[in-house]
Write a protein that holds these residues in place. Structure first.
Motif, PDB file in Angstrom:
ATOM      1  N   TRP A 113      50.350 -27.152 -47.623  1.00 23.48           N
ATOM      2  CA  TRP A 113      51.549 -26.520 -47.061  1.00 23.48           C
ATOM      3  C   TRP A 113      52.721 -26.578 -48.032  1.00 23.48           C
ATOM      4  N   TRP A 128      54.104 -29.421 -39.812  1.00 24.86           N
ATOM      5  CA  TRP A 128      52.858 -30.159 -39.677  1.00 24.86           C
ATOM      6  C   TRP A 128      53.148 -31.501 -39.021  1.00 24.86           C
ATOM      7  N   TYR A 141      43.619 -24.160 -42.798  1.00 20.55           N
ATOM      8  CA  TYR A 141      44.847 -24.751 -42.283  1.00 20.55           C
ATOM      9  C   TYR A 141      45.637 -23.884 -41.309  1.00 20.55           C
ATOM     10  N   ALA A 192      46.135 -31.416 -46.305  1.00 24.01           N
ATOM     11  CA  ALA A 192      46.883 -30.389 -45.574  1.00 24.01           C
ATOM     12  C   ALA A 192      48.344 -30.386 -45.993  1.00 24.01           C
ATOM     13  N   THR A 249      49.082 -35.553 -40.238  1.00 25.63           N
ATOM     14  CA  THR A 249      48.238 -34.602 -40.943  1.00 25.63           C
ATOM     15  C   THR A 249      47.740 -35.230 -42.240  1.00 25.63           C
TER      16      THR A 249
END
Length: 98
Positions: A54, A42, A9, A50, A46
């Protein structure tokens, strides 16, 4: 500014942000300290994996990376006189997390 490249990522220099960047005068023999703060963003499109990564990554105040190969970037922009053209220096170091 700092950034990380590697793993699934982290996008390295693409993620270097101007967060907290503002003009300041640095005086000789007067160090400046910048506390570590995680900051990510992001894209709205996304994938769910992901976004979950995060969110979990930001919950821990420490920088903990999964095993893998990474590159850590540090970048500084400066000008010698107010209003003059700035110079940017970027350095990086490759690390292996086991």
């Amino acid at each position: 500014m700092f950034a990380i490249g590697g793993g699934q990522y982290f996008n390295g220099e693409k993620d270097l942000l101007n967060k907290g960047q503002y003009p300041r005068i640095i005086y000789k023999n007067e160090p400046i300290e910048f506390p570590f703060v995680k900051y990510v963003g992001w894209h709205l499109n996304t994938d769910e994996g992901a976004v979950s990564f995060w969110k979990e990554f930001l919950m821990d105040e420490e920088l903990v990376l999964e095993p893998g190969e990474y590159e850590i970037f540090a970048q500084c922009s400066y000008a010698l006189e107010p209003g003059s053209e700035s110079t940017t220096i970027t350095v990086s170091e490759k690390v292996t997390v086991k």
